[in-house]
Scaffold this motif. Structure first.
Motif, PDB file in Angstrom:
ATOM      1  N   LEU A   4      42.745  42.746  44.036  1.00 24.08           N
ATOM      2  CA  LEU A   4      42.206  41.577  44.736  1.00 24.08           C
ATOM      3  C   LEU A   4      42.928  40.301  44.316  1.00 24.08           C
ATOM      4  N   ALA A   5      43.178  40.158  43.026  1.00 25.39           N
ATOM      5  CA  ALA A   5      43.889  38.970  42.528  1.00 25.39           C
ATOM      6  C   ALA A   5      45.293  38.897  43.111  1.00 25.39           C
TER       7      ALA A   5
ATOM      8  N   LEU B 256      39.877  44.687  40.800  1.00 25.46           N
ATOM      9  CA  LEU B 256      39.994  43.236  40.601  1.00 25.46           C
ATOM     10  C   LEU B 256      41.437  42.769  40.532  1.00 25.46           C
ATOM     11  N   SER B 257      42.286  43.554  39.881  1.00 27.03           N
ATOM     12  CA  SER B 257      43.697  43.154  39.802  1.00 27.03           C
ATOM     13  C   SER B 257      44.363  43.211  41.175  1.00 27.03           C
TER      14      SER B 257
ATOM     15  N   TYR C 236      37.017  49.329  38.092  1.00 25.04           N
ATOM     16  CA  TYR C 236      36.681  47.949  38.447  1.00 25.04           C
ATOM     17  C   TYR C 236      37.847  47.007  38.150  1.00 25.04           C
ATOM     18  N   ALA C 237      38.495  47.197  37.015  1.00 25.15           N
ATOM     19  CA  ALA C 237      39.640  46.356  36.651  1.00 25.15           C
ATOM     20  C   ALA C 237      40.802  46.567  37.623  1.00 25.15           C
TER      21      ALA C 237
END
Length: 120
Positions: free
Chosen positions: A48-49, A45-46, A41-42
């Protein structure tokens, strides 16, 4: 032989230990630590960021492509990782998550393809 030794034997050779009464116990499976199950998940998310930062820098073709890559990464994780390892990426049933992630990724790739390049 105590329970810990039986669990170790079961984990090492793949056989389930006998409890002495002729019944076999289910193999003992080690639980994944919560923080480790959140690593996929991290990573998503990274990514996506990073895509959002690229879009904010006015690269309207590269940013959505990176975000689509993050969605495809999430779909890959959802497809290949077991339930204990998926963490917060498991929202609904597996097939619904996969269909949603791949559809959004394809739509973002099409958007990245047809969007005009505004930066020079």
């Amino acid at each position: 032989m105590n329970d810990a030794e039986q669990a170790e034997v079961a984990g090492s050779d793949g056989n389930t230990p006998d409890d002495g009464a002729g019944e076999r116990k289910a193999p003992v499976r080690r639980a994944v630590p919560y923080w480790l199950s959140q690593v996929p998940y991290a990573l998503v998310l990274s990514t996506l960021a990073a895509g959002i930062v690229v879009v904010a820098a006015a690269y309207f073709k590269r940013g959505p492509a990176i975000i689509a890559g993050a969605l495809l990464l999430a779909a890959t994780f959802r497809l290949v990782l077991p339930k204990d390892w998926i963490g917060l990426l498991a929202v609904r049933r597996r097939w619904v998550d996969l269909l949603t992630l791949v559809t959004l990724a394809v739509l973002l790739i099409v958007l990245a393809w047809v969007a005009p390049q505004l930066s020079s």
